[in-house]
Design a protein around this motif. Structure first.
Motif, PDB file in Angstrom:
ATOM      1  N   UNK A 182       0.830  -1.214   0.000  1.00 50.74           N
ATOM      2  CA  UNK A 182       0.000   0.000   0.000  1.00 50.74           C
ATOM      3  C   UNK A 182       0.866   1.266   0.000  1.00 50.74           C
ATOM      4  N   UNK A 183       1.997   1.213   0.684  1.00 52.77           N
ATOM      5  CA  UNK A 183       2.909   2.361   0.665  1.00 52.77           C
ATOM      6  C   UNK A 183       3.474   2.530  -0.741  1.00 52.77           C
ATOM      7  N   UNK A 184       3.825   1.429  -1.412  1.00 54.52           N
ATOM      8  CA  UNK A 184       4.327   1.499  -2.794  1.00 54.52           C
ATOM      9  C   UNK A 184       3.267   2.093  -3.722  1.00 54.52           C
ATOM     10  N   UNK A 185       2.012   1.701  -3.540  1.00 55.61           N
ATOM     11  CA  UNK A 185       0.938   2.253  -4.374  1.00 55.61           C
ATOM     12  C   UNK A 185       0.793   3.758  -4.158  1.00 55.61           C
ATOM     13  N   UNK A 186       0.898   4.182  -2.922  1.00 55.96           N
ATOM     14  CA  UNK A 186       0.808   5.623  -2.621  1.00 55.96           C
ATOM     15  C   UNK A 186       1.986   6.369  -3.239  1.00 55.96           C
ATOM     16  N   UNK A 187       3.181   5.785  -3.128  1.00 54.66           N
ATOM     17  CA  UNK A 187       4.359   6.409  -3.736  1.00 54.66           C
ATOM     18  C   UNK A 187       4.186   6.507  -5.256  1.00 54.66           C
ATOM     19  N   UNK A 188       3.646   5.458  -5.865  1.00 61.22           N
ATOM     20  CA  UNK A 188       3.430   5.455  -7.313  1.00 61.22           C
ATOM     21  C   UNK A 188       2.486   6.591  -7.719  1.00 61.22           C
ATOM     22  N   UNK A 189       1.427   6.809  -6.932  1.00 67.88           N
ATOM     23  CA  UNK A 189       0.492   7.902  -7.221  1.00 67.88           C
ATOM     24  C   UNK A 189       1.186   9.255  -7.111  1.00 67.88           C
ATOM     25  N   UNK A 190       2.003   9.435  -6.077  1.00 70.38           N
ATOM     26  CA  UNK A 190       2.713  10.704  -5.888  1.00 70.38           C
ATOM     27  C   UNK A 190       3.727  10.931  -7.015  1.00 70.38           C
ATOM     28  N   UNK A 191       4.447   9.874  -7.382  1.00 72.54           N
ATOM     29  CA  UNK A 191       5.439   9.990  -8.456  1.00 72.54           C
ATOM     30  C   UNK A 191       4.747  10.317  -9.777  1.00 72.54           C
ATOM     31  N   UNK A 192       3.611   9.683 -10.062  1.00 78.55           N
ATOM     32  CA  UNK A 192       2.865   9.967 -11.294  1.00 78.55           C
ATOM     33  C   UNK A 192       2.405  11.422 -11.327  1.00 78.55           C
ATOM     34  N   UNK A 193       1.975  11.941 -10.174  1.00 72.92           N
ATOM     35  CA  UNK A 193       1.532  13.335 -10.110  1.00 72.92           C
ATOM     36  C   UNK A 193       2.702  14.292 -10.360  1.00 72.92           C
ATOM     37  N   UNK A 194       3.887  13.926  -9.889  1.00 72.20           N
ATOM     38  CA  UNK A 194       5.060  14.793 -10.041  1.00 72.20           C
ATOM     39  C   UNK A 194       5.634  14.691 -11.454  1.00 72.20           C
ATOM     40  N   UNK A 195       5.795  13.463 -11.949  1.00 72.88           N
ATOM     41  CA  UNK A 195       6.473  13.217 -13.223  1.00 72.88           C
ATOM     42  C   UNK A 195       5.547  13.236 -14.435  1.00 72.88           C
ATOM     43  N   UNK A 196       4.241  13.081 -14.191  1.00 72.61           N
ATOM     44  CA  UNK A 196       3.309  13.053 -15.314  1.00 72.61           C
ATOM     45  C   UNK A 196       3.305  11.727 -16.057  1.00 72.61           C
ATOM     46  N   UNK A 197       3.906  10.710 -15.475  1.00 74.90           N
ATOM     47  CA  UNK A 197       3.870   9.370 -16.066  1.00 74.90           C
ATOM     48  C   UNK A 197       3.884   8.344 -14.944  1.00 74.90           C
ATOM     49  N   UNK A 198       3.348   7.162 -15.262  1.00 73.39           N
ATOM     50  CA  UNK A 198       3.233   6.120 -14.242  1.00 73.39           C
ATOM     51  C   UNK A 198       4.552   5.373 -14.082  1.00 73.39           C
TER      52      UNK A 198
END
Length: 181
Positions: free
Chosen positions: A43-59
């Protein structure tokens, strides 16, 4: 008696910082995979993935690893004395990728050692990094996290519990005394 060491807002801030640090250290996210260690690490990895996608604009690619059979202290949780397997799910090849293992609390290092073995059984990553929400010390193995939400020095008579909404219907990290049996 327990003490809250991270509340919901502090957890969110720590994960936002870790997401930025992952991007910065890896100069972006190409060839990176976030792999959560079951259960709360997923779940922490999923949250990090969402934050990274918001910052980088890609998944960023994500996966999850079950370390049950890789533990050196395998415990049986089912009535038939067989270990309870929850399954590993990494849909991309880890070979030549930067794998970022994600867990909630780093303590002795044995869970991370088991996760390293599980990932290496799937291929040969170019690099494996470690992100943890809490590093509490007391390592028994030479394992050090690359990304840390919070360092919390503890005694061996204390326990740290990360409680996440997805599993525990609470959002906090608490420090409490170990209960003796």
């Amino acid at each position: 008696m327990s003490k809250i060491i991270l509340d919901e807002q502090a957890i969110r801030r720590a994960l936002t910082r870790i997401a930025h640090e992952i991007i910065e250290r890896n100069k972006g996210i190409s060839d990176c995979i976030l792999v959560g260690i079951k259960t709360r690490g997923v779940f922490i990895a999923q949250r990090l993935a969402e934050k990274i996608a918001a910052i980088e604009g890609e998944k960023i690619a994500t996966g999850e690893v079950d370390i049950t059979l890789y533990r050196d202290d395998l415990t049986h949780k089912r009535t038939d004395e067989q270990p309870e397997i929850k399954g590993t799910d990494i849909s991309v090849d880890v070979t030549d990728k930067k794998v970022i293992l994600v867990d909630d609390v780093l303590f002795t290092g044995r869970t991370v050692r088991a996760a390293l073995d599980a990932v290496i059984d799937l291929g040969r990553p170019s690099q494996i990094q470690l992100a943890v929400l809490i590093d509490r010390g007391h390592r028994e193995l030479p394992i050090r996290p690359d990304f840390i939400g919070k360092n919390v020095p503890t005694s061996k008579s204390e326990v740290i519990e990360a409680r996440l909404q997805e599993v525990d219907e609470a959002e906090e990290v608490i420090l409490k005394q170990k209960t003796s049996l």
